[in-house]
Design an enzyme around this catalytic site. Structure first.
Site, PDB file in Angstrom:
ATOM      1  N   GLU A 291       1.095  -0.988  -0.356  1.00  0.00           N
ATOM      2  CA  GLU A 291       0.312  -0.018   0.190  1.00  0.00           C
ATOM      3  C   GLU A 291       0.638   1.128   0.012  1.00  0.00           C
ATOM      4  O   GLU A 291       1.351   1.508   0.853  1.00  0.00           O
ATOM      5  CB  GLU A 291      -1.123  -0.260   1.008  1.00  0.00           C
ATOM      6  CG  GLU A 291      -2.027  -1.070   0.784  1.00  0.00           C
ATOM      7  CD  GLU A 291      -2.634  -1.088  -0.151  1.00  0.00           C
ATOM      8  OE1 GLU A 291      -3.198  -0.094  -1.051  1.00  0.00           O
ATOM      9  OE2 GLU A 291      -2.909  -2.187  -0.551  1.00  0.00           O
ATOM     10  N   CYS A 325      -2.038   9.155   4.499  1.00  0.00           N
ATOM     11  CA  CYS A 325      -1.688   8.484   2.350  1.00  0.00           C
ATOM     12  C   CYS A 325      -3.310   8.878   2.698  1.00  0.00           C
ATOM     13  O   CYS A 325      -3.052   9.400   1.126  1.00  0.00           O
ATOM     14  CB  CYS A 325      -1.379   7.258   2.432  1.00  0.00           C
ATOM     15  SG  CYS A 325      -2.925   6.698   3.514  1.00  0.00           S
TER      16      CYS A 325
HETATM   17  P1  NAD Z   1       8.826   4.874   2.886  1.00  0.00           P
HETATM   18  O1  NAD Z   1       8.746   4.141   1.806  1.00  0.00           O
HETATM   19  O2  NAD Z   1      10.248   5.906   3.261  1.00  0.00           O
HETATM   20  O3  NAD Z   1       9.200   3.896   4.305  1.00  0.00           O
HETATM   21  C1  NAD Z   1       8.233   2.603   4.413  1.00  0.00           C
HETATM   22  C2  NAD Z   1       8.633   1.301   5.462  1.00  0.00           C
HETATM   23  O4  NAD Z   1       9.500   1.143   4.726  1.00  0.00           O
HETATM   24  C3  NAD Z   1       9.838   1.909   6.671  1.00  0.00           C
HETATM   25  O5  NAD Z   1       9.919   1.047   7.738  1.00  0.00           O
HETATM   26  C4  NAD Z   1      11.234   1.407   5.895  1.00  0.00           C
HETATM   27  O6  NAD Z   1      11.913   1.897   6.351  1.00  0.00           O
HETATM   28  C5  NAD Z   1      11.481   1.333   4.770  1.00  0.00           C
HETATM   29  N1  NAD Z   1      12.409   1.041   3.635  1.00  0.00           N
HETATM   30  C6  NAD Z   1      12.860   1.812   3.560  1.00  0.00           C
HETATM   31  N2  NAD Z   1      13.693   1.278   2.127  1.00  0.00           N
HETATM   32  C7  NAD Z   1      13.433  -0.070   2.238  1.00  0.00           C
HETATM   33  C8  NAD Z   1      14.165  -0.977   1.747  1.00  0.00           C
HETATM   34  N3  NAD Z   1      15.065  -0.602   0.094  1.00  0.00           N
HETATM   35  N4  NAD Z   1      13.136  -2.182   1.653  1.00  0.00           N
HETATM   36  C9  NAD Z   1      12.642  -2.386   2.811  1.00  0.00           C
HETATM   37  N5  NAD Z   1      12.316  -1.431   4.044  1.00  0.00           N
HETATM   38  C10 NAD Z   1      12.484  -0.154   3.508  1.00  0.00           C
HETATM   39  O7  NAD Z   1       7.387   5.041   3.854  1.00  0.00           O
HETATM   40  P2  NAD Z   1       6.875   6.242   5.187  1.00  0.00           P
HETATM   41  O8  NAD Z   1       7.653   7.704   4.545  1.00  0.00           O
HETATM   42  O9  NAD Z   1       7.634   5.337   5.987  1.00  0.00           O
HETATM   43  O10 NAD Z   1       5.491   6.698   4.467  1.00  0.00           O
HETATM   44  C11 NAD Z   1       5.178   7.621   3.787  1.00  0.00           C
HETATM   45  C12 NAD Z   1       4.334   6.805   2.795  1.00  0.00           C
HETATM   46  O11 NAD Z   1       3.788   6.027   3.351  1.00  0.00           O
HETATM   47  C13 NAD Z   1       4.142   8.544   1.997  1.00  0.00           C
HETATM   48  O12 NAD Z   1       3.924   7.851   0.980  1.00  0.00           O
HETATM   49  C14 NAD Z   1       2.298   7.722   2.455  1.00  0.00           C
HETATM   50  O13 NAD Z   1       1.432   8.136   0.904  1.00  0.00           O
HETATM   51  C15 NAD Z   1       2.558   5.986   2.545  1.00  0.00           C
HETATM   52  N6  NAD Z   1       1.227   5.475   3.159  1.00  0.00           N
HETATM   53  C16 NAD Z   1       0.521   4.954   2.197  1.00  0.00           C
HETATM   54  C17 NAD Z   1      -0.732   4.101   3.439  1.00  0.00           C
HETATM   55  C18 NAD Z   1      -1.544   3.205   2.380  1.00  0.00           C
HETATM   56  O14 NAD Z   1      -2.648   2.096   2.899  1.00  0.00           O
HETATM   57  N7  NAD Z   1      -1.759   3.577   1.151  1.00  0.00           N
HETATM   58  C19 NAD Z   1      -0.601   3.888   4.330  1.00  0.00           C
HETATM   59  C20 NAD Z   1       0.107   5.173   5.753  1.00  0.00           C
HETATM   60  C21 NAD Z   1       1.257   5.674   4.271  1.00  0.00           C
END
Ligand code: NAD
Length: 523
Positions: A291, A325
């Protein structure tokens, strides 16, 4: 096993902080949590508590000099150990009675409920949520537990196949998948973490949890709750660490069976790509539940109750500083009401209170980190050239040394502008003028994302059109586009917003299961 059904599900009530008793309880919880600032937490692998040389520090974004928690940074060796120990325990865990797993998830819900103020307080301090925003996150975590517990009760055991062949007994049963890697974001650091993890565990999978580096303390609280609720210490592993250092490894490991990810578009796409590549010794095609981001629009029709529309846009755009999000980052407004919409919106945005998230007088707290502040500030600079900034901006007064950005509105934004197309993830609203309702819908759909959207209109034909043509996973009519409730609004987006998993809905647990068809010749 047919004990409880979804019909009995009730959303957890939100705390009414206007009641003196609740205010007092919250103040006490904030003091208790504050007294625990700076504590060091362990990595947990199959119950073993591990410390590493490299540490990860999480801070209070309202006052970054305050360290909320100190955590271990998992090394690649430890991350590998976590996947392997989850794999070793999978066979045993997958054959436990579903009702036992259901009971444990219910116990998690109960424990969170009993400590609701305390959990709220952790979210206030580590995620920069205001009291009501924190409480909504914690309530949603409880809802996910209760909903998935009930849904597992529905899915457990064998069920007759739809068609019974003559002379056969034909049935379907659902089996867990294997080791799941759980990767949540920081913005719903409890609800999304709890939802993805309990869905995986209740269906009989074992997990490796990698919390976000911004909010690992909330993750550590949850790991302790899992143990307290009776989850065997081998059923889950808690491995904070940098996404870059261990994320790829966890996703690529041949024993990883699935990844449940919520986060940004780019990380989600990377995970999807890495997971698709078959590794030596891997016995399956990995499943990715991802997501991702949003660029959510609210369409304001010409025939509209303008005050309601303004309030809906305001709450959706600036609640939790626009870091949802589902947040509204585009208001697309019919030319007939465009000027009056802006006239009403501007003073209301300027009246929003902003400051430390532990002070209940504030509607807005800080953004999550210095890098978020820089990235949002950069977008405000870009947007100020792409449109007409009518309020806010990085230069506007901000309280204290926290990561504060005031509500910012940029009007007259073209649909080709970067601030119309790219997810900013902060309190920045682009406002765009539409020629008419059809044009407004066209603009709303002009996006690589498709998560949430809303329409404010008094015209039934336009509402009907929106139902058919607004291409989003979660559509809201005459209400704000944030605040999805478990059970009522299963959540997930189209296009690059993700795999449309519909968290908090009846299809969600199936993503953590595989169906087995069994046909027995009888007579
Ligand atoms: P992010 O993608 O930076 O990080 C998300 C997670 O992924 C974190 O735990 C991070 O440590 C991990 N991560 C980072 N690089 C990685 C890699 N190479 N491999 C595996 N894991 C890795 O996102 P964020 O800043 O934590 O959250 C904000 C984003 O999340 C926004 O884009 C928001 O829209 C989205 N979001 C979506 C939903 C939904 O339901 N669609 C809900 C909440 C947030």
């Amino acid at each position: 096993m047919q004990t409880q059904t979804q019909a009995e599900f009730r959303n957890e009530p939100l705390t009414d902080f206007s009641l003196p008793a609740n205010r007092k309880a919250m103040e006490q919880a904030l003091a208790k949590v504050r007294a625990a600032f700076g504590k060091e937490y362990d990595l947990i692998i199959a119950g073993e508590r591990v410390r590493t040389a490299e540490k990860l520090k999480s801070v209070n974004p309202s006052k970054p000099s305050e360290i909320v928690g100190i955590h271990q940074k998992a090394t690649p060796e430890l991350a590998t150990r976590a996947v392997e120990s989850a794999y070793a325990y999978f066979r045993e865990w997958s054959t436990t009675k579903p009702e036992d797993r259901v009971a444990k998830v219910r116990r998690v819900a109960q424990l969170i409920r009993e400590r609701k103020f305390e959990m709220d307080a952790w979210l206030v301090y580590e995620a920069g949520k205001t009291w009501p925003e924190a409480d909504a996150d914690v309530s949603e975590a409880i809802d996910f537990c209760e909903y998935y517990a009930r849904d597992m009760a529905r899915l457990a055991g064998a069920r007759p196949a739809e068609v019974q062949m003559p002379g056969e007994r034909d049935e379907i049963r659902y089996l867990p998948l294997g080791v799941g890697v759980i990767i949540p974001p920081w913005n719903f650091p409890l609800a999304i973490l709890v939802g993805m993890t309990t869905a995986a565990l209740v269906t009989g999978n074992t997990v490796v949890i990698k919390p976000s580096s911004e909010t690992p303390t909330i993750g550590a609280q949850f790991a302790e709750l899992l143990l307290e609720a009776g989850f065997p210490d081998k059923s889950f592993n808690f491995v904070p660490g940098s996404g870059a250092a261990i994320g790829d490894l966890l996703v690529q490991h041949p024993k990883t069976r699935f990844v449940a990810f919520t986060g940004s578009r780019d990380v989600g796409l990377r995970i999807n790509e890495l997971a698709a590549k078959h590794q030596p010794g891997q016995l399956w095609i990995k499943r990715v539940i991802a997501e991702m981001g949003g660029k959510d629009a609210i369409v304001v029709d010409g025939e509209v109750d303008l005050d309601k529309a303004v309030d809906g846009v305001l709450a959706s755009a600036f609640g939790y500083q626009g870091q949802k999000c589902s947040a509204c980052s585009r208001a697309i407004v019919d030319a007939r009401v465009y000027d009056s919409f802006l006239e009403k919106l501007k003073p209301k945005a300027e009246a929003l209170t902003m400051g430390a998230s532990d002070d209940p007088a504030n509607f807005m707290g800080p953004v999550i980190s210095d890098s978020a502040r820089k990235s949002i500030t950069n977008y405000i600079e870009v947007g100020s050239k792409e449109g007409r900034r009518i309020t806010g901006g990085a230069g506007a007064a901000s309280p204290g040394d926290g990561y504060f950005i005031p509500p910012t509105i940029i009007a007259d934004v073209d649909s080709k502008a970067r601030i119309f197309q790219e997810e900013i993830f902060g309190p920045v609203l682009a406002v765009t003028k539409a020629k008419n309702f059809e044009h407004a819908l066209e603009l709303a759909n002009d996006s690589q994302y498709g998560l949430t959207g809303a329409v404010f209109s008094n015209n039934p034909e336009h509402i009907r059109q929106a139902r058919d043509q607004f291409f989003v996973g979660n559509l809201y009519l005459n209400r704000k586009c944030t605040g999805a409730m478990v059970g009522a609004h299963p959540f997930g987006g189209f296009n690059l917003s993700g795999t449309d998993s519909k968290a908090g809905g009846p299809d969600y647990l199936l993503l953590f299961l595989q169906a087995k068809s069994i046909a027995e010749r009888v007579g």
